[in-house]
Design an enzyme around this catalytic site. Structure first.
Site, mmCIF file in Angstrom:
data_model
loop_
_atom_site.group_PDB
_atom_site.id
_atom_site.type_symbol
_atom_site.label_atom_id
_atom_site.label_comp_id
_atom_site.label_asym_id
_atom_site.label_seq_id
_atom_site.Cartn_x
_atom_site.Cartn_y
_atom_site.Cartn_z
ATOM 1 C CE LYS A 1 -2.458 3.386 1.822
ATOM 2 N NZ LYS A 1 -2.188 4.910 2.769
ATOM 3 C CB SER B 1 1.237 7.276 13.677
ATOM 4 O OG SER B 1 0.093 7.533 13.382
ATOM 5 C CD GLU C 1 9.563 2.289 13.962
ATOM 6 O OE1 GLU C 1 8.820 2.750 14.373
ATOM 7 O OE2 GLU C 1 9.952 2.451 12.823
ATOM 8 C CB CYS D 1 10.776 5.597 13.726
ATOM 9 S SG CYS D 1 12.224 4.446 13.456
#
Length: 507
Positions: A184, A242, A265, A302
């Site tokens: 996606k 997120s 994650e 991250c």
């Protein structure tokens, strides 16, 4: 300029570029946007059915054939290098050098997994010979091997348009395992995603792989993502993004009639603990290094070190002053997309209004799609009383937590949620203090590092990019490093089967 790229805005499904769904216009930082199809459940269904058909062949290809396929993808991406840099910089605002480095990381991951599966150690092959004369009962002959699980859904990430997106680590490890992939695409860089998908399609043709082995569904809504997680043929999902979005998809994966693993994650605040000896010896140096790490890539990693735990006192005052001085000339910088920038600036506004924090510095007011650095400080007592302060603010914002003694430092560590990383800034005299923290930090983070900063994730066999919830949704997995392949495998035991029926890797 985006309008110079060979872009169709279509989905890649079963080897063909097809339109489907509504459309949206991309929003690049520079140049003109282009019209992109926004797929939904119908497009996901076509892609997943093609992937299931492909799995019947691709899941039984040889390791050598899959390794050659991964190498071919890497070569095709490299052949499109200038185009990817041009389109990627326009779409994301990331500098050319960053994207070129990320492209190298992407092709390096593909080749790392190619080498890994050629060796075959990941298969964990086991054999118990038959013992027909064993008493009181004979033992059958048993073989065990790791086998691919089937079609995998992958979500492109906003902050890594190459290394964590269309042909990123999730895709590379799933393809290495023998699993077809349906991606996606992220709406923030649809052009970049399409060019990478072109590279994969070219590699499929070169290597004679089934056309359904890979698909890209472009989308700017939640519909395609929800359909991908809920599709009955999806066997697992890889996600980087997120907490809010990942947790919602994780819940959908768990609520299915047949739940599937969701390897999400979700980010972290990645604490840095500065121990007393290191603080006294090189506090200024650490402050400058932390400021540079905090603002690297506009803080859009991250592993961004969002909090620093440091000894209270004059040295902490000096640390704050040094960090503020290092950040004062860092102006507002463009962020990945409007949503990321809006979320970051809202987060900084929230921190600035907290009675538990005092402001160390805040950069100039940022124009649209930009972010400026901000640093706040608080006491250990205030930090532990206000749990909302530990919510991630995705961008170059940090909090200094002043601990009076080892007891408070340990209490802060014990109160942390799961993290991707934890860092110890320490000198030789800090070994006892570090030893006291280790049993706590080992349970809190997937990677513990000393005398560095976490904004660099080495692509290597021993790397772990994961951690306890909420950093990830599966504490036993990693999305970087060769152990990532285990997410898309399952052990199968074969008892008393004729050798002609066993997988080739067992014979």
């Amino acid at each position: 300029m985006l309008d110079s790229g060979p872009l169709t805005g279509k989905h890649l499904i079963d080897g063909a570029w097809v339109a489907g769904g509504e459309t949206f216009t991309s929003r690049p930082v520079t140049g003109d946007g282009f019209t992109v199809c926004s797929g939904g459940a119908a497009e996901v269904d076509l892609a997943m059915r093609a992937a299931e058909t492909a799995f019947r062949t691709y899941g039984w290809t040889t390791r050598a054939a899959r390794a050659d396929f991964l190498d071919a993808i890497a070569e095709e991406i490299e052949a499109r290098g200038p185009t990817l840099t041009e389109i990627g910089t326009a779409e994301t605002g990331l500098p050319a050098a960053r994207l070129e480095g990320e492209r190298g990381r992407t092709t390096g991951q593909l080749r790392l997994f190619a080498d890994h599966i050629r060796k075959g150690d990941y298969l964990d092959r086991r054999h118990d010979p038959a013992l027909p004369d064993r008493q009181p009962l004979p033992r059958p002959e048993l073989f065990m091997i790791q086998r691919p699980i089937g079609p995998v859904g992958v979500f492109g990430a906003s902050n890594f348009p190459l290394a964590f997106s269309t042909a990123g680590g999730d895709t590379a490890s799933a393809l290495a395992a023998g699993c077809p992939v349906v991606v996606k695409g992220h709406p923030g860089h649809p052009g970049t995603g399409e060019v990478v998908a072109q590279a994969i399609a070219a590699a499929i043709a070169r290597c004679g792989m089934p056309t359904g082995t890979f698909a890209l569904i472009q989308s700017h809504s939640n519909t395609a993502g929800e359909a991908l997680v809920q599709h009955p043929l999806t066997r697992a999902v890889g996600f980087t993004g997120s907490y809010r979005g990942g947790k919602a998809l994780f819940d959908l994966a768990c609520a299915r009639p047949e739940p599937i693993p969701f390897f999400g994650e979700l980010g972290a605040i990645n604490p840095v603990f500065i121990l007393p000896e290191a603080m006294a010896a090189r506090g200024e140096e650490i402050a400058k290094g932390w400021a540079a790490s905090l603002t690297m890539g506009v803080g859009q990693f991250c592993t961004n070190p969002g909090i620093v735990v440091l000894p209270d006192g004059p040295a902490a005052d000096a640390f704050a002053e040094t960090a503020a001085a290092a950040l004062k000339d860092v102006g507002a910088q463009v962020m990945l997309n409007d949503g990321v920038a809006a979320g970051y600036n809202a987060g900084v506004d929230r921190l600035s209004k907290s009675n538990a924090l005092t402001q160390v510095m805040r950069g100039p007011e940022a124009p649209a799609r930009h972010g400026s650095p901000a640093v706040f400080q608080t006491s250990a007592a205030e930090w532990m009383q206000h749990r909302d302060l530990s919510d991630e603010v995705f961008g170059p914002a940090g909090i200094l937590i002043r601990a009076k003694d080892e007891r408070e430092r340990l209490a802060i560590a014990e109160g942390l949620e799961g993290q991707l990383t934890a860092t110890l800034q320490m000198d030789a005299g800090d070994i006892p203090a570090a030893r006291a923290l280790m049993p706590v930090l080992e349970r809190k983070a997937g990677r513990i590092l000393a005398n560095g900063f976490p904004t660099g994730v080495e692509v290597a066999d021993a790397m772990v990019h994961g951690g306890p919830f909420p950093a990830t949704t599966n504490f036993g997995a990693t999305s970087v490093g060769t152990l990532a392949i285990r997410r898309f495998l399952r052990p199968v035991c074969f008892q008393n089967l004729d050798a002609a029926l066993l997988p080739d890797d067992l014979t």
